[in-house]
Design a protein around this motif. Sequence first.
Motif, PDB file in Angstrom:
ATOM      1  N   SER A  84       0.924  -1.057   0.036  1.00 11.40           N
ATOM      2  CA  SER A  84      -0.025   0.075   0.051  1.00 11.40           C
ATOM      3  C   SER A  84       0.717   1.234  -0.125  1.00 11.40           C
ATOM      4  CB  SER A  84      -0.953  -0.005   1.155  1.00 11.40           C
ATOM      5  OG  SER A  84      -0.298  -0.084   2.320  1.00 11.40           O
ATOM      6  N   ASP A  85       2.135   1.096   0.363  1.00  9.10           N
ATOM      7  CA  ASP A  85       2.986   2.600   0.217  1.00  9.10           C
ATOM      8  C   ASP A  85       4.019   2.458  -0.929  1.00  9.10           C
ATOM      9  OD1 ASP A  85       5.779   1.700   1.892  1.00  9.10           O
ATOM     10  OD2 ASP A  85       4.405   0.427   1.884  1.00  9.10           O
ATOM     11  N   MET A  86       4.122   3.747  -1.408  1.00  5.06           N
ATOM     12  CA  MET A  86       4.817   4.054  -2.465  1.00  5.06           C
ATOM     13  C   MET A  86       6.254   3.521  -2.482  1.00  5.06           C
ATOM     14  SD  MET A  86       4.847   4.961  -5.505  1.00  5.06           S
ATOM     15  CE  MET A  86       2.928   5.653  -5.519  1.00  5.06           C
ATOM     16  N   VAL A  87       6.810   3.290  -1.352  1.00  2.00           N
ATOM     17  CA  VAL A  87       8.458   2.788  -1.081  1.00  2.00           C
ATOM     18  C   VAL A  87       8.329   1.336  -1.773  1.00  2.00           C
ATOM     19  CG1 VAL A  87       9.398   4.870  -0.088  1.00  2.00           C
ATOM     20  CG2 VAL A  87       8.292   2.970   1.322  1.00  2.00           C
ATOM     21  N   SER A  88       7.378   0.783  -0.923  1.00  2.00           N
ATOM     22  CA  SER A  88       7.498  -0.843  -1.276  1.00  2.00           C
ATOM     23  C   SER A  88       6.824  -1.087  -2.477  1.00  2.00           C
ATOM     24  CB  SER A  88       6.457  -1.330  -0.229  1.00  2.00           C
ATOM     25  OG  SER A  88       6.723  -1.249   0.956  1.00  2.00           O
ATOM     26  N   LEU A  89       6.036  -0.124  -3.234  1.00  2.00           N
ATOM     27  CA  LEU A  89       5.584  -0.444  -4.611  1.00  2.00           C
ATOM     28  C   LEU A  89       6.924  -0.401  -5.584  1.00  2.00           C
ATOM     29  CD1 LEU A  89       2.194   1.537  -4.633  1.00  2.00           C
ATOM     30  CD2 LEU A  89       2.523  -0.838  -4.967  1.00  2.00           C
ATOM     31  N   MET A  90       7.781   0.631  -5.366  1.00  2.00           N
ATOM     32  CA  MET A  90       8.893   0.811  -6.092  1.00  2.00           C
ATOM     33  C   MET A  90       9.813  -0.158  -6.035  1.00  2.00           C
ATOM     34  SD  MET A  90       8.616   3.660  -7.842  1.00  2.00           S
ATOM     35  CE  MET A  90      10.190   4.186  -8.044  1.00  2.00           C
ATOM     36  N   ARG A 112      10.727   5.525   5.768  1.00  3.79           N
ATOM     37  CA  ARG A 112      11.449   4.862   5.476  1.00  3.79           C
ATOM     38  C   ARG A 112      12.658   5.059   4.608  1.00  3.79           C
ATOM     39  NH1 ARG A 112       9.320  -0.975   4.378  1.00  3.79           N
ATOM     40  NH2 ARG A 112       7.761   0.270   3.015  1.00  3.79           N
ATOM     41  N   PRO A 113      14.067   4.828   4.892  1.00  6.58           N
ATOM     42  CA  PRO A 113      14.765   5.505   3.756  1.00  6.58           C
ATOM     43  C   PRO A 113      14.735   4.280   2.695  1.00  6.58           C
ATOM     44  CG  PRO A 113      16.159   4.610   5.526  1.00  6.58           C
ATOM     45  CD  PRO A 113      14.744   4.531   5.982  1.00  6.58           C
ATOM     46  N   ALA A 114      15.084   4.892   1.511  1.00  7.34           N
ATOM     47  CA  ALA A 114      15.181   4.043   0.204  1.00  7.34           C
ATOM     48  C   ALA A 114      16.282   4.184  -0.550  1.00  7.34           C
ATOM     49  CB  ALA A 114      13.826   4.071  -0.913  1.00  7.34           C
ATOM     50  N   ASN A 115      16.601   3.019  -1.108  1.00  2.00           N
ATOM     51  CA  ASN A 115      18.010   3.239  -1.933  1.00  2.00           C
ATOM     52  C   ASN A 115      18.017   2.793  -3.238  1.00  2.00           C
ATOM     53  OD1 ASN A 115      18.701   1.592   0.949  1.00  2.00           O
ATOM     54  ND2 ASN A 115      19.609   3.563   0.722  1.00  2.00           N
ATOM     55  N   LEU A 116      18.292   3.798  -4.329  1.00  2.00           N
ATOM     56  CA  LEU A 116      18.558   3.380  -5.569  1.00  2.00           C
ATOM     57  C   LEU A 116      20.002   3.326  -6.066  1.00  2.00           C
ATOM     58  CD1 LEU A 116      16.897   3.264  -8.542  1.00  2.00           C
ATOM     59  CD2 LEU A 116      17.572   5.649  -8.665  1.00  2.00           C
ATOM     60  N   ARG A 117      20.615   2.105  -6.727  1.00  2.00           N
ATOM     61  CA  ARG A 117      21.634   1.460  -7.120  1.00  2.00           C
ATOM     62  C   ARG A 117      22.800   1.709  -6.208  1.00  2.00           C
ATOM     63  NH1 ARG A 117      23.143   3.970 -12.976  1.00  2.00           N
ATOM     64  NH2 ARG A 117      23.259   5.874 -11.837  1.00  2.00           N
ATOM     65  N   GLY A 118      22.295   1.278  -4.728  1.00  2.00           N
ATOM     66  CA  GLY A 118      23.314   1.449  -3.853  1.00  2.00           C
ATOM     67  C   GLY A 118      23.640   2.448  -3.153  1.00  2.00           C
TER      68      GLY A 118
END
Length: 855
Positions: A84-90, A112-118
Amino acid sequence: MKKEITHYHPVAAAIKIALCGSLLFSTSLIAQETSEPAAEAKAENAAVEKIAVIGARGAPRSVGDSAVPVDVIGGEEFSKTGTSDMVSLMTAAVPSFNVSAQPINDASTLIRPANLRGLPPDSTLVLVNGKRRHRAAVITFLGSGISDGSQGPDISVIPSIALKQVEILRDGAAAQYGSDAIAGVINFRLKDANEGGSFEVKTGQFYEGDGDLRQISGNIGLPFTDNGFANISGEFKQADPTSRSVQRGDAAASTAGGNPFIADPAQVWGSPEFKRDAKLFANIGLEVAKDREFYLFTNWAERDVEGGFYYRHPTTRTGVFGDGDGNMLIGNLDQTQGDCPTIAASDNYAALSAQIGALPAHCFSFFSMLPGGFTPKFGGVITDTAIASGVKGELDSGWAFDASMSIGRSEVEFYIKNTLNASLGANTPREFSPGKYVQLEKAANLDFNKPFDVDALPYPLNVAGGVEYRDETFEIYAGDAASFEVGPLASQGFGIGSNGFPGFKPEDAGSFNRYSYAAYTELGAEFSDNFRMDFALRFEDFEDFGNTTNGKITARYQATDEIAFRSAVSTGFRAPTVGQSNVRNVTTNFSPAGLVDTATLPPTHPISIQKGGKPLTPEKSENFSVGTVVEVDGWYVTLDYFLIKVEDRISQTSALELTAADKAALLALGVNDASSFTDVKYFTNDFDTTTQGLDLVANYSFDLWNGRTGLAFAYNWTDTTVDSHSANISDAKVEQLERGLPRVRGSFTVNQNYGDWKGYVRLNHFGAFYEDHLDSGVLTEPDGLPIEVGSAITFDAEVSYSINDSYEISVGAQNLFDAYPDEHKWQGVAGSKYPTTAVMGINGGFYYVRLNYSF
């Protein structure tokens, strides 16, 4: 470790069986051969060319024609999941995008912090409708190493039902878009229909029978006069907490010693409770004149999130129950009555209770109030608002223009319950408001672009450019007096402030501001039918640390009708945020010595300077990528290699011990609660890294049995090496930076449409990773072996049925077979059964039902 089927909720078991059946059904369909696919099905399901507005500042291009890797994900893809939340969807949609649960991590639990390409969250630039999105007020003080100290945007405020599509630029783009675009750019494009809409109701829970989700969302398109649209979306969600905990060893020992007041589990690890999560977005466009369009989009969001905290043991928690030397902490309320007796800490409840009960009236121990200890509840109310508006069109001279202004504000007001200010003794409140952070950003942009005929070129030269002004403010508001008050027992070793998250003091409060301006240009030249290059240059000047100039060159060569090659090289930067330069905070961490309070101070604070602190400077990056695009016989395949070198990366130092001399210096400076701090951290430019990786994306679709089958494969390999670092960065943190995320992520999805039925099955692969459990700084398991979490595979599945043209019902499951990450050997230390930083999550399988009404 998989659960036994007997642990499932009956509805979960039924849905699992149904979805397994759909998996077999889809597989059988793929295995069949069809000699006469219906022409009507081909026409109806023909692939639509995906157009992206990021990657170049000129005219939008198709994804296949881009000189840099761009993923375009349709908004409907985000509805096909129970998340349901966007970070998990991504995370489900983009293998190089990672986010973990963050069950007990202070403010990281709230956003929650999210990481793209490390790379950390604030190395990815987030846009909405092509305009920069403001940062969240939350600074990630505990971010599992890689995200420590980051301050990125809060994309969870975006409801998925509001999205037309999401564009992910997997390439460094600071030379085009400015700070924060080292890892890439994510652009959320809002729906712009002037009619129709949909409403959706979703409910679900985890196989364990907890984490119940209740969500309703809607979208409607309305005409805005005859020449415009107003598209409005909203969502409201509530979610119950989960628990994947075992009893802590120290709590179990106290129970064995006869203490009847110990909760089981004493400390809960799991997803936080979403008491309310409301989101509204509006996107408005209006043609005001020929070649002139006014646009405006705005949002409001508010959520109340409450999570767990570390357990305070009734004999060993220093500053509350124990003195740190193996004795109970006894407060003398009236020293004229004589000294209080010394009582050794013990798990023998009867003996200890008798000794505490026999204390003289002027002697005080929190054991009398809270014989079972206590576990604080930490939460916050996050409010996010933004508005952007402008006018775009084309001048008589042929120049296309876009003039805009925007303002965004993020506020997080913290609260903490079931805790105390130990220095106040028995008069302490049990709930506190420690204060709040506010991030406010304003921006103004003026962009132009125009194609020019050049004699030396077969096609017009596209020229783009613009200017930007930004103003950023970070504010700290003091908490209620009791949350930071120095009570009468402070001088006797009792902790000061709301235990676990002391309030911000008036001297910590303030408003900190910075402005910047930028000028940029970009040239796009097609030298032949097969070869094109783009050149970008950006100059940016910041009030606090000066200016920076960055450039980017991209090239694309169409070798054959089916194969193209592309490459890009650029320099970039990420400016330190105003919050990172000025924030003050206290967090409770786990260390080899137990729970300790660690102060985060500005790098220019005297105690930080004493420990090596210096004013922050920008991170500098060099990006290189090379790849190929293959389009043949319905297949679309891209393979891209990337290399990102970042110098002077900003993060928090490891915890630096405060000696008695350091504390004396702090007290002399008027920092009266220095005695409560064991360690200190500050933000610093302290290490250099090299990150490299591969992204492989493959898509294919075909007609089958009067239906349509789609195959999608995505694979990411990312490897980070810490090239250099100071003594402030511990070996454990280096290991977190290099191996804290899975080096390999992949997914394979089968989509099937067949008449009124449709569904999908997705396989997700998560590679092995390292976890420094509890950020303790310990590199090995209790048995001396390295801390390693093995790879894992999960399955997602969903089946949908169209009841009629308006109604559709869907049943699905995430993590269909209830897979869990490896259990670790630290369970008894703090009660967490699974590695809390696992990207696959720690909650196991989740089933859901969704009803959609479209009109």
